[in-house]
Write an enzyme that holds these catalytic residues in place. Structure first.
Site, mmCIF file in Angstrom:
data_model
loop_
_atom_site.group_PDB
_atom_site.id
_atom_site.type_symbol
_atom_site.label_atom_id
_atom_site.label_comp_id
_atom_site.label_asym_id
_atom_site.label_seq_id
_atom_site.Cartn_x
_atom_site.Cartn_y
_atom_site.Cartn_z
ATOM 1 N N GLU A 97 9.713 -41.362 -12.349
ATOM 2 C CA GLU A 97 10.809 -42.132 -12.259
ATOM 3 C C GLU A 97 10.290 -43.747 -12.363
ATOM 4 O O GLU A 97 10.889 -44.330 -12.807
ATOM 5 C CB GLU A 97 11.660 -41.792 -11.215
ATOM 6 C CG GLU A 97 12.361 -40.501 -11.602
ATOM 7 C CD GLU A 97 12.890 -39.379 -10.481
ATOM 8 O OE1 GLU A 97 12.950 -40.105 -9.412
ATOM 9 O OE2 GLU A 97 13.201 -38.292 -10.632
ATOM 10 N N TYR B 114 13.718 -39.438 -1.509
ATOM 11 C CA TYR B 114 13.060 -38.003 -1.511
ATOM 12 C C TYR B 114 12.874 -37.513 -0.082
ATOM 13 O O TYR B 114 12.686 -36.461 0.154
ATOM 14 C CB TYR B 114 11.686 -38.005 -2.125
ATOM 15 C CG TYR B 114 11.885 -38.038 -3.800
ATOM 16 C CD1 TYR B 114 12.104 -36.765 -4.348
ATOM 17 C CD2 TYR B 114 12.329 -39.179 -4.533
ATOM 18 C CE1 TYR B 114 12.417 -36.632 -5.832
ATOM 19 C CE2 TYR B 114 12.731 -38.886 -5.869
ATOM 20 C CZ TYR B 114 12.649 -37.815 -6.270
ATOM 21 O OH TYR B 114 12.934 -37.586 -7.987
#
Ligand SMILES: Cc1cc2nc3c(=O)[nH]c(=O)nc-3n(C[C@H](O)[C@H](O)[C@H](O)COP(=O)(O)OP(=O)(O)OC[C@H]3O[C@@H](n4cnc5c(N)ncnc54)[C@H](O)[C@@H]3O)c2cc1C
Ligand code: HEM
Length: 507
Positions: free
Chosen positions: A222, A180
Site C-alpha cells: 500500500e 494495522y
C-alpha cells in the site's frame, strides 16, 4: 464459552500485544500534523478549499493513532520483534493446528471483531460499508482471508492475487499503516474471546507474529502505491463536482465528475476496467459511506464517468444507501469525494497480442468496466476482433445500447450480441434484442463470436456473482484456460459462490 478473561493467559497475551503496539507507536515520528489518519490527505488545504479529511466534518472522536504522523518508513508501523523476525517453524505448526477452530469459529471471530472495533473507533464507519456489515459480507470476507492465510502459512505466495485485490480496495479507501495496530488489537481480542482457553500463550503469540507478517505485506504494497500516487499529484480523497448527470436506462444513471481543484487537471490516466471510490455524507447515519464504482468511459484529461444502478431493494432488503443517495439527491453542481482510480481488473494491453480477440461479457450494470474497455479500444482504433455480449433484464433496463451499436457501426471489428430476459410484445427481434432469455453462451457462435479455438482470445466478465460463475464454467467447459478469464465482482470477498444469491439473480 464464558471465561474470566482477566485471570487467563489470554489476557496476558493481549497485554503483550498491546505493549508491542505501544512500542510501535513510540517508534513512529511523534510530531503531530494535520494529516488525516485514515485517508492520509491533508485535513486543511492551504488554498481555502473544503477539508479533504473524511473525519473533518464528521463530529466523531479521533482515533488513538491520530497523534502519529504516518511514518516516512511504513515498516515502522510494524512493531519489533515482528518487523524483523520470521515466523518460527513451531509458530507455523501452531497456526496450522488452529485451522479447524478457524473453520468453525472464523465468522464468529470476525463479526465480534468488527462490532467491537467500530464501537471503539467510530471514525472507521466512514470507510467501512455498513450494509456489508449488516449482511455479514465483510466479516465473511475477512474470515475467509484469515483462514486462507493459515492454510498457506508455509508459503503465502499463492495468495498474492487476493492480496493485490485487497490492497486495491484498501488504497481506494485510504487505509493507512497506523490502522494495522488497531485492526490487530481488536482481531486478537476477538480470537481470544471466541476461542477462550484454547488460545494458549504460545498460540496467541504465534497469531500475533503471523498477523504482523501479513500486515507487513499489506503495509509495504500500500505504501508503494501511495508513494507513486503522491509523486503523480493525486493521493487521498479529493473533491469532484458532478458536471453532468445522464439517465442511461430506467435504473442506471451516469455521473460525469470533474475535480474541483484545477491542479488535478489534466487528470492522471487510468487503465480501462479500474474503479474509484465515492464517499458521501449519509445524514441518517451521522457519518459518511464509501462505495466503489468502475469508470465507464476511457481515460481522458477532463472527467471521470461512473454509471450507477439504483439499488431499489425489495420486500426483504432495504434500498441501497449510496446508489439511492446519488440518484435522488446529487445534482449537477454538487460536490462528492472521489479517490484515485485503482484495481487489478483491467485491459492489460501490455500482455495481450495486438491481434488477440477480446470477448467482453456482462450482465446488467456489470457492463460499466467493459464499456471503458470498449471505448478505449475504439479510441485507439484497435483492429483486434471484439465481441460485446450483454444480458439485460429488459430493454428498458439496458444502458449504452445505442452507444455500443454506434461503436460497432464505426468499427467493423466490433460485434454486438444482446440477450434480453423479459421481452416486451412490441420489441422486434434483431433490433431491440438479438436473443431472448438469460445469457447462454451455447447460443453464441463459438468461432466467429466467441473465438473459442483461438488460444490468444481474452475474456473479461462482469456481473452478479452467479452470472460470473456460470460464464466461467461455460468458458472453461469449452477449453478456455482460467488465465484468460478475467472477472470483476461488484462486492466484497473475491469470486466465490454466495449462499444467499439464487441462480435466478444472474441478471
Ligand atoms: C470494484 C467495484 C466496482 C463497482 N462498479 C459499479 C458500477 O459501475 N455501477 C454500479 O452501479 N455499482 C458498482 N459497484 C457496486 C457499488 O459499489 C455498490 O455496491 C452498489 O452501488 C450498492 O451500493 P448501495 O450503497 O446503494 O447499497 P448498499 O447499501 O451497499 O446495499 C447493497 C445491497 O444490500 C442490501 N442490504 C442493505 N442492507 C441490508 C441488510 N441489513 N440486510 C440485507 N440486505 C441489505 C440492499 O438492499 C442492497 O441490495 C461496484 C462495486 C465494486 C466492488
Ligand atoms: C492484515 C490485516 C487485514 C486483512 C487480512 C484485511 C482483509 C480484508 C479483506 C479480505 C477485505 C475484502 C476485500 C474485497 O474483497 O473487496 C478488506 C476490505 C477492507 N478493509 Fe481490510 N484487511 C486488513 C487490514 C485492514 C486495515 C488496517 C483497515 C483499516 C482500518 C482495513 C479496512 C478495510 C476496509 C474499509 C475494507 C472495505 C470494507 C467494505 O467495503 O465493506 N483493513 N480487508
Amino acid at each position: 464459552m464464558s471465561i474470566n478473561i482477566k485471570n487467563s493467559h489470554i489476557y496476558r497475551s493481549i497485554i503483550n500485544f498491546l505493549n508491542a503496539i505501544t512500542i510501535a507507536q513510540e517508534t513512529m515520528p511523534s510530531e503531530t500534523n494535520n494529516t488525516c489518519p485514515v485517508s492520509g490527505a491533508s485535513s486543511t488545504p492551504t488554498n481555502g478549499a473544503a477539508p479533504t479529511c473524511p473525519f473533518a466534518n464528521a463530529n466523531l472522536s479521533q482515533p488513538n493513532t491520530s497523534q502519529n504522523a504516518t511514518p516516512s518508513d511504513p515498516n515502522l508501523a510494524v512493531p519489533e520483534p515482528y518487523r524483523s523476525t520470521p515466523l518460527t517453524e513451531s509458530q507455523k505448526a501452531l497456526i496450522k493446528a488452529s485451522i479447524p477452530a478457524l473453520e468453525s469459529h472464523g465468522l464468529a471471530i470476525t463479526k465480534l471483531f468488527y462490532t467491537n472495533m467500530l464501537i471503539a473507533h467510530p471514525e472507521l464507519r466512514n470507510i467501512f460499508n455498513a450494509s456489508n456489515q449488516a449482511h455479514f459480507q465483510q466479516p465473511r470476507a475477512l474470515a475467509n482471508a484469515v483462514l486462507a492465510y493459515a492454510q498457506h502459512i508455509d508459503d503465502p505466495s499463492p495468495l498474492m492475487p487476493t492480496v493485490e485485490l485487497i490492497v486495491s480496495k484498501h488504497v481506494s479507501l485510504g487505509v493507512q499503516a497506523d490502522y494495522y495496530a488497531v485492526v490487530g488489537e481488536w482481531l486478537i481480542k476477538a480470537i481470544a474471546e471466541v476461542l477462550g482457553e484454547a488460545v494458549t500463550p504460545e498460540l496467541g503469540e504465534a497469531w500475533m507474529a503471523a498477523y504482523w507478517k501479513l500486515a507487513q505485506i499489506f503495509i509495504g504494497l500500500e505504501a508503494s502505491i501511495y508513494e507513486k500516487q503522491k509523486s503523480e499529484g493525486w493521493e487521498g480523497w479529493q473533491d469532484f463536482r458532478v458536471v453532468k448527470k445522464v439517465k442511461e436506462s430506467e435504473e442506471i444513471t451516469s455521473f460525469y465528475l470533474e475535480p474541483v481543484e484545477s491542479r488535478l487537471k489534466p487528470l492522471v490516466g487510468f487503465k480501462p476496467g479500474q474503479f474509484i471510490s465515492i464517499q458521501v455524507d449519509v445524514p441518517e447515519m451521522g457519518h459518511r459511506q464509501a462505495r466503489q464504482y468502475s469508470l465507464s468511459d476511457s481515460s481522458n484529461p477532463d472527467y471521470l464517468r461512473v454509471s450507477i444502478k439504483k439499488e431499489t431493494g425489495n420486500g426483504a432488503s432495504a434500498p441501497g444507501v449510496v446508489s439511492s443517495l446519488m440518484h435522488e439527491t446529487k445534482k449537477e453542481g454538487d460536490i462528492i469525494r472521489v479517490s484515485r482510480p485503482v484495481g487489478v481488473f483491467f485491459l492489460d494491453e501490455a500482455k495481450i497480442a495486438l491481434d488477440a480477440p477480446l470477448v467482453l461479457i456482462s450482465g446488467g450494470v456489470g457492463l460499466t468496466p467493459l464499456t471503458a474497455m470498449l471505448n478505449h479500444s475504439a479510441a485507439q482504433n484497435t483492429t483486434r476482433p471484439i465481441s460485446w455480449v450483454h444480458g439485460a433484464r429488459s430493454t428498458a433496463a439496458r444502458a449504452f445500447k445505442q452507444h455500443v451499436e454506434d461503436v460497432a457501426k464505426l468499427h467493423e471489428n466490433v460485434q454486438v450480441i444482446l440477450f434480453t430476459a423479459n421481452v416486451a410484445k412490441e420489441e422486434v427481434e434483431g433490433v431491440e434484442n438479438h436473443i431472448q432469455g438469460h445469457i447462454n453462451l451455447d447460443l453464441v457462435d463459438k468461432e466467429t463470436k466467441l473465438f473459442l479455438s483461438n488460444k490468444k482470445a481474452e475474456y473479461y466478465v462482469c456481473g452478479p456473482m452467479m452470472f460470473m460463475l456460470t460464464m466461467e464454467k461455460a468458458l472453461q467447459g469449452q477449453g478456455v484456460d482460467s488465465s484468460r478469464i478475467h472477472m470483476e465482482k461488484f462486492g466484497t470477498g473475491g469470486i466465490a459462490p454466495v449462499e444467499q444469491e439464487s441462480p435466478k439473480s444472474v441478471l
